[in-house]
Design an enzyme around this catalytic site. Structure first.
Site, mmCIF file in Angstrom:
data_model
loop_
_atom_site.group_PDB
_atom_site.id
_atom_site.type_symbol
_atom_site.label_atom_id
_atom_site.label_comp_id
_atom_site.label_asym_id
_atom_site.label_seq_id
_atom_site.Cartn_x
_atom_site.Cartn_y
_atom_site.Cartn_z
ATOM 1 N N HIS A 17 -13.548 79.756 -29.491
ATOM 2 C CA HIS A 17 -13.733 78.298 -29.389
ATOM 3 C C HIS A 17 -14.155 77.917 -27.974
ATOM 4 O O HIS A 17 -15.051 77.097 -27.785
ATOM 5 C CB HIS A 17 -12.417 77.561 -29.703
ATOM 6 N N ARG A 90 -20.071 82.258 -36.914
ATOM 7 C CA ARG A 90 -19.809 83.679 -36.637
ATOM 8 C C ARG A 90 -20.626 84.528 -37.611
ATOM 9 O O ARG A 90 -21.819 84.587 -37.521
ATOM 10 C CB ARG A 90 -18.304 83.970 -36.751
#
Ligand code: PNS
Length: 164
Positions: A17, A90
């Protein structure tokens, strides 16, 4: 002034993050990092604890503001005059979920764009859920979350850390 919102559960915030936050903060004049309650998940940390942890890690980023919201993401964006939603992507497995959310947000607010940032290669496998799973067995999470977060995770889980 171009502002963006980076929403998430952040339970807890990981280096993955933070990588997106740092990179996004360089692309926009202002970046709101917003902790949303996810009704489908039972969180380890309260919303205010998650906000506090993110604030700690973002204290060196002057154009980043950390907030929480319990409503719709697009309503937060409209309220704060934000036109861009930033999401981290991702593996391919993220795509289906993120694509659906981006399309739904587009339907709800056609003038707000979702922008995807590819995760850095070294964080490809990283998720808050995996961090919690590893920590729950006393495994090493020091390369996955900042030290302050690592400490809080083990305290909250009441788990003894294995040797690092
Ligand atoms: O980190 P997460 O759990 O993948 O984040 C999900 C989040 C918070 C981005 C998503 O649940 C969200 O946008 N919640 C706000 C409520 C909302 O707008 N729901 C409709 C999304 S299409």
């Amino acid at each position: 002034m171009l502002s963006a919102v980076y929403p998430g559960s952040f339970d807890p915030i990981t280096f993955g993050h933070l990588d997106i936050i740092v990179r996004a903060s360089k692309c926009f004049d202002k970046l709101y990092v917003v902790v949303f309650e996810n009704k489908g998940k039972t969180p380890l940390f309260s919303v205010s604890e998650r906000v506090a942890m993110i604030q700690e890690e973002c204290s060196g980023l002057p154009n980043v503001e950390v907030l929480s919201s319990s409503g719709l993401l697009v309503d937060f964006a409209k309220k704060h005059g934000v036109k861009v939603i930033v999401k981290g992507l991702r593996a391919v497995s993220d795509f289906d979920y993120e694509f659906k959310m981006a399309l739904m947000n587009k339907k709800l607010a056609p003038d707000i764009e979702t922008v995807f940032m590819m995760t850095s290669l070294k964080y490809l496998y990283l998720s808050s859920s995996l961090v919690k799973e590893v920590a729950s067995y006393g495994g090493c999470i020091k390369d996955l979350v900042p030290p302050g977060v690592e400490k809080r995770v083990f305290e909250r889980m009441n788990v003894q850390r294995m040797s690092q």
